[in-house]
Design a protein around this motif. Structure first.
Motif, short mmCIF file in Angstrom:
data_model
loop_
_atom_site.label_atom_id
_atom_site.label_comp_id
_atom_site.label_asym_id
_atom_site.label_seq_id
_atom_site.Cartn_x
_atom_site.Cartn_y
_atom_site.Cartn_z
N ARG A 226 0.81 -1.22 0.00
CA ARG A 226 0.00 0.00 0.00
C ARG A 226 0.85 1.27 0.00
O ARG A 226 0.32 2.36 -0.16
N PRO A 229 2.24 3.21 -4.30
CA PRO A 229 1.82 4.36 -5.12
C PRO A 229 2.52 5.66 -4.74
O PRO A 229 2.73 6.51 -5.61
N LEU A 265 -4.58 3.00 -7.13
CA LEU A 265 -4.32 1.71 -6.49
C LEU A 265 -5.64 0.97 -6.41
O LEU A 265 -6.60 1.45 -5.80
N ALA A 293 -6.92 0.07 -12.80
CA ALA A 293 -5.56 0.22 -12.24
C ALA A 293 -4.56 0.68 -13.29
O ALA A 293 -3.38 0.86 -12.98
N VAL A 297 -1.35 0.80 -9.79
CA VAL A 297 -0.98 -0.47 -9.15
C VAL A 297 -2.23 -1.34 -8.99
O VAL A 297 -3.28 -0.86 -8.53
N PHE A 299 -3.13 -4.42 -6.81
CA PHE A 299 -2.64 -5.20 -5.67
C PHE A 299 -3.58 -6.36 -5.40
O PHE A 299 -4.75 -6.16 -5.06
#
Length: 502
Positions: A226, A229, A265, A293, A297, A299
């Protein structure tokens, strides 16, 4: 009488121009909408009638026919409401035809006559060729991003008619809204220990390399992911417009400026379906999480819990940077150039590392490891083992390097990639690698040994070279790539057997 009003409809993340043709003739009062409308578009009959009567506008008791051209293109949503209403008023003689010449209309009508924004305002305006576009007041900032049109905002159908007749001035555009502060992004300084993981995170951000983190519960995998970004630079103009287009088409909240500048993100739950992750749909096509995204990112936490078919669907977008979704009614192409970060435990109980601590049966471990196919694992440039930090690091260790410091090094590496003609080193083609990142003699021998032992595929070879180049960029070293760069790249790409995931 006949009136034709320019408008647009949304297909995927692209707008398509639509001509709203309205015919008013004598006969029994009817109201028909043809031209392949979907259910929401067909229901515009009721919204337009209610909006006109609520706005004290006369409703023609005649035979009303609305054709949405081209008839072979499926029209979605309620974005054609305003164009249909204006076309009816022009055809009925309530609004002079010359008042709408050169203007397109976009927006949904409320039953009280209010004009509401619709998803995809940016791509819809992009599809309009008319020099003037009339849009809902709340969509003004988004519609003005392209700068190719004169944007006229309206709040109510009554006010629009008065402005077209010249009885009232056009409403003023809303004042620019100060950017809402969503709070600082999580800082890497909060992470203590994790030297190798921090390096892998920096390399991933600098080179756009996909990263897989494997470790026991509570080791810090999610915390690290986290904070990625914050290491990435702002999106350039093209990437920001592309990200804004996707977010707009999905109906997501946009920044006050209307433009998505920070890398997004997205972190979908492991119960996500293939359609929600990749994109698609039946009644209407929607972009998936990988498109949302794009530029940022993706995730995937608890990677081992995702269905195998869902994970394998990522393989093609990871290679090409786009995803092509084909359905019987339409085929669309979505952007999907994202940085993939995966995190997983080594086994279902998460204690697969220490000998004797794992409580999983062999069958459970085998089922778990089969979730990740070899081709998907091969596409992770970086594969690192995350161990729980030592007690001393957690309780009395120094704070980690701040994100702003790491982000400066990342920006420097990205600037070097830009000089090579790409946004990041992960996008270098093999021929560009040979030209921009030749290998020293010792580095060639090391990689040749890895290939002979079967520890590297041809795809893995290129990925290791790209990572080595990013390490050299971060270290301020130039080509050719040396043994140190290649060995470090191989160290950051641990064998799946060592990570315990196969």
């Amino acid at each position: 009488m006949l009136a034709t009003i320019p408008a647009a409809t949304l297909i995927g993340v692209e707008g398509r121009p639509v001509s709203v043709e309205v015919h008013v003739a004598g006969g029994l009062p009817t109201f028909t909408v043809v031209g392949l409308p979907d259910a929401a578009c067909r229901e515009s009959r009721d919204r337009v009638r209610a909006a006109c009567t609520s706005s004290d506008l006369p409703w023609p008791l005649k035979r009303l026919t609305v054709n949405l051209a081209p008839s072979g293109l499926r029209k979605n949503g309620a974005g054609l409401d305003l164009a249909i209403a204006v076309g009816l008023l022009v055809a009925a003689g309530e609004v002079p035809a010359e008042a709408v010449a050169g203007a397109a209309f976009l927006g949904e009508l409320g039953l009280d006559g209010s004009v509401r924004p619709v998803p995809g305002m940016l791509p819809l305006v992009d599809a309009i060729e008319a020099p003037v576009v009339v849009v809902p007041m709340a969509g003004t900032a988004e519609a003005s991003l392209l700068g190719r049109h004169k944007v006229r905002p309206v709040e109510h159908l009554r006010g629009l008619v008065d402005a077209l007749r010249g009885d009232e001035p056009w409403p003023d555009a809303p004042a620019p809204v100060t950017e809402l502060f969503d709070g600082p992004e999580p800082d890497l300084a909060d992470v203590r220990g994790h030297g190798t993981a921090r390096l892998a995170l920096e390399v991933a951000a600098a080179g756009g390399h996909h990263l897989l983190m494997v470790g026991p519960p509570g080791a810090g995998k999610t915390m690290l992911a986290r904070r990625l970004p914050a290491l990435l630079p702002d999106l350039d103009d093209d990437a920001a417009l592309e990200a804004t287009r996707v977010h707009s088409a999905s109906g997501l909240r946009l920044p006050a400026s209307g433009l998505v500048r920070r890398p997004p993100l997205r972190a979908p739950h492991h119960g996500a379906s293939a359609v929600s992750l990749i994109g698609g749909g039946t009644a209407a096509m929607h972009p998936g999480e990988i498109s949302l995204a794009s530029g940022g990112v993706l995730f995937l936490d608890e990677l081992g819990e995702f269905p195998t078919a869902v994970l394998d669907a990522l393989r093609q977008p990871l290679e090409e940077g786009v995803v092509r979704v084909a359905r019987a009614r339409a085929s669309v192409t979505y952007p999907a150039r994202f940085l993939l970060i995966g995190a997983m435990n080594p086994c279902p109980c998460g204690l697969g590392g220490p000998p004797g601590a794992c409580r999983c049966s062999d069958a459970a471990r085998a089922r778990y490891s089969r979730r990740l196919s070899g081709p998907l694992l091969d596409r992770f440039d970086l594969r690192v083992d995350i161990v729980r930090p030592a007690a001393g690091d957690l309780l009395a260790g120094p704070p980690g390097e701040a994100s702003v410091v790491v982000a400066e090094r990342v920006a420097g590496a990205r600037a070097r990639a830009a000089e090579r003609g790409v946004g990041c080193n992960a996008r270098l083609e093999p021929d560009q690698l040979d030209r921009e990142a030749p290998l020293s003699g010792g580095a060639s021998v090391i990689l040749e040994d890895q290939l002979r032992m079967g520890r590297l595929s041809a795809r893995g070879l290129h990925r290791v070279r790209r990572v080595a180049l990013t390490l050299a960029d971060l270290g301020g070293r130039g080509a050719p790539l040396g043994e140190e760069d290649v060995c470090m790249a191989l160290q950051l790409r641990a064998e799946p057997e060592l990570l315990g995931v196969v």
